[in-house]
Design a protein around this motif. Structure first.
Motif: not given
Length: 218
Positions: A33-35, A215-218, A42, A185-186
């Motif tokens: 999970l990345s932000k 991989y998930i980007s929020i 990041k 986003k993923d």
């Protein structure tokens, strides 16, 4: 470059296959999970578990779990530094790891090459601190077009070497992956993670893992 990747894979595979060693294999599922906090910062967090399927005999056992929290600081368009912490739960053991990584990315037409040089420190009760360095080269190529778009596949191959200073042990890894960009986003990757431990020793340790990473980007 394609010839280089094929040669690298064949040479590494040939070297690993000829090594006399112990063999084990299993499954490595991971969620990343990345932000994006700012243009240059990041935050990345992940949970990875290791499920053992075979070691001397077939037995499905939960081996360990890693939980990480990492800050990635971009210093240039193609360069960044990672500073982070990983806690590992392995049976009754709890292992703390600090990491410092330097990353650089190169874009050559439709091929992306990423280099990572890292230093890591391990701490746990009643055990002397352990120190490790590692270098990894990763090659990523879309299967269609010049870049990976949504609903498209790509291939990725990484080759990594890790040196444990305390034990004076070298480990080599090679990992071919197939990835799919689910949305902006993923994405998901799955493939093999082959590890050869004890490279400098007469007795080698082979381990082969089937890896799946979301991989998930929020």
């Amino acid at each position: 470059m394609n010839r280089f990747l094929i040669t690298l894979f064949l040479v590494s595979s040939s070297f690993y296959a000829t090594a006399q060693s112990e063999i084990s294999f299993g499954w490595l599922p991971k969620v990343n999970l990345s932000k994006k906090i700012s243009n240059n910062l990041k935050w990345v967090s992940s949970v990875e578990v290791r499920e053992q399927i075979y070691q001397e005999s077939f037995q499905f056992t939960h081996n360990l779990m890693d939980v990480s929290s990492i800050f990635s600081i971009k210093t240039d368009v193609y360069e960044s530094f990672n500073i982070g912490y990983i806690i590992r739960f392995r049976e009754e053991e709890v292992i703390h790891r600090l990491l410092q990584h330097y990353n650089i990315v190169q874009n050559l037409d439709n091929l992306k090459i990423a280099h990572r040089l890292g230093f890591e420190q391990f701490f746990q009760n009643k055990v002397s601190p352990q120190y490790r360095t590692r270098y990894r080269a990763t090659f990523e190529k879309p299967l269609n077009g010049e870049k990976v778009d949504v609903k498209e596949w790509y291939v990725k191959i990484s080759n990594e070497y890790l040196y444990q200073f305390n034990e004076k042990d070298l480990e080599a890894r090679i990992s071919p992956y197939l990835g799919y960009q689910l949305s902006k986003k993923d994405k998901i990757e799955f493939g093999l993670d082959y590890r050869l431990g004890g490279v400098l020793e007469s007795q080698k340790k082979n381990s082969l893992w089937f890896r799946t990473t979301w991989y998930i980007s929020i």
